[in-house]
Structure formats: structure tokens, C-alpha cells
Write a protein that holds these residues in place. Structure first.
Motif, short mmCIF file in Angstrom:
data_model
loop_
_atom_site.label_atom_id
_atom_site.label_comp_id
_atom_site.label_asym_id
_atom_site.label_seq_id
_atom_site.Cartn_x
_atom_site.Cartn_y
_atom_site.Cartn_z
N GLU A 16 0.82 -1.23 0.00
CA GLU A 16 0.00 0.00 0.00
C GLU A 16 0.85 1.27 0.00
O GLU A 16 0.55 2.22 -0.73
CB GLU A 16 -0.94 -0.01 1.20
CG GLU A 16 -1.90 1.16 1.25
CD GLU A 16 -2.99 1.10 0.17
OE1 GLU A 16 -3.51 2.16 -0.20
OE2 GLU A 16 -3.30 -0.01 -0.29
N ASN A 17 1.92 1.32 0.80
CA ASN A 17 2.72 2.55 0.88
C ASN A 17 3.42 2.84 -0.45
O ASN A 17 3.54 4.00 -0.85
CB ASN A 17 3.73 2.49 2.02
CG ASN A 17 4.75 1.38 1.85
OD1 ASN A 17 4.49 0.37 1.21
ND2 ASN A 17 5.91 1.56 2.45
N GLN A 18 3.84 1.82 -1.17
CA GLN A 18 4.46 2.04 -2.47
C GLN A 18 3.43 2.40 -3.53
O GLN A 18 3.72 3.17 -4.45
CB GLN A 18 5.26 0.81 -2.89
CG GLN A 18 6.52 0.63 -2.06
CD GLN A 18 7.33 -0.57 -2.50
OE1 GLN A 18 6.80 -1.51 -3.09
NE2 GLN A 18 8.62 -0.54 -2.20
N ASN A 20 0.89 4.27 -2.91
CA ASN A 20 0.68 5.70 -2.67
C ASN A 20 1.80 6.53 -3.29
O ASN A 20 1.55 7.62 -3.81
CB ASN A 20 0.57 5.99 -1.17
CG ASN A 20 -0.75 5.53 -0.61
OD1 ASN A 20 -1.76 5.51 -1.31
ND2 ASN A 20 -0.76 5.15 0.66
N GLU A 21 3.03 6.03 -3.26
CA GLU A 21 4.14 6.74 -3.89
C GLU A 21 3.94 6.83 -5.40
O GLU A 21 4.17 7.87 -6.01
CB GLU A 21 5.47 6.06 -3.58
CG GLU A 21 5.92 6.22 -2.15
CD GLU A 21 7.23 5.49 -1.86
OE1 GLU A 21 7.93 5.11 -2.82
OE2 GLU A 21 7.54 5.32 -0.68
#
Length: 77
Positions: A16-18, A20-21
């Protein structure tokens, strides 16, 4: 496979965090496409660079001190 399909497939495998990037980067590229490149218009401070330069050789420290002292003397008499 189109580029969009390949991108979609790659994004599905990311955490998920990647994701978002990637989304932030895509939004940056989209905004960059929408707004034309900013140019500095004539008349800004950068356009005035060098306007206060003296003609001739630069003064040394003693000459600058003397000139500034004379300026202050004349200003506050």
C-alpha cells in the motif's frame, strides 16, 4: 499488453505505501502536464542583476570605508 495494463499489473503486486508513492508521482506528472512551464518575466529582481555595479575597478576596503563615512557625514549633518 498496453502500458496501462502493464502498470496496473505491476501496481497490484506492490504494498500500500508504495502504491501511494506511485499515485503521488502520477499526480505530479499530471499537474506538470496541465500547467505550462513558469518563466521569469522581465522586470523581476533577477532581471536587474548587475544594475548597481560601478563602472571601473572595484574599491578596496579602505576606500569603501572612507566613502561610507563621507556618505554618513553628509547625510546626518
Amino acid at each position: 499488453m498496453t502500458a496501462a495494463e502493464k502498470l496496473y499489473q505491476l501496481i497490484q503486486a506492490l504494498p500500500e505505501n508504495q502504491i501511494n508513492e506511485v499515485l503521488n508521482f502520477a499526480e505530479f506528472l499530471y499537474q506538470k502536464k496541465l500547467s505550462p512551464r513558469q518563466t521569469i518575466s522581465p522586470g523581476t529582481l533577477t532581471g536587474l542583476r548587475g544594475i548597481a555595479k560601478r563602472s571601473g575597478a572595484a574599491l578596496n576596503d579602505d576606500d569603501l570605508q572612507t566613502e561610507y563615512t563621507d556618505y554618513l557625514t553628509q547625510k546626518y549633518q
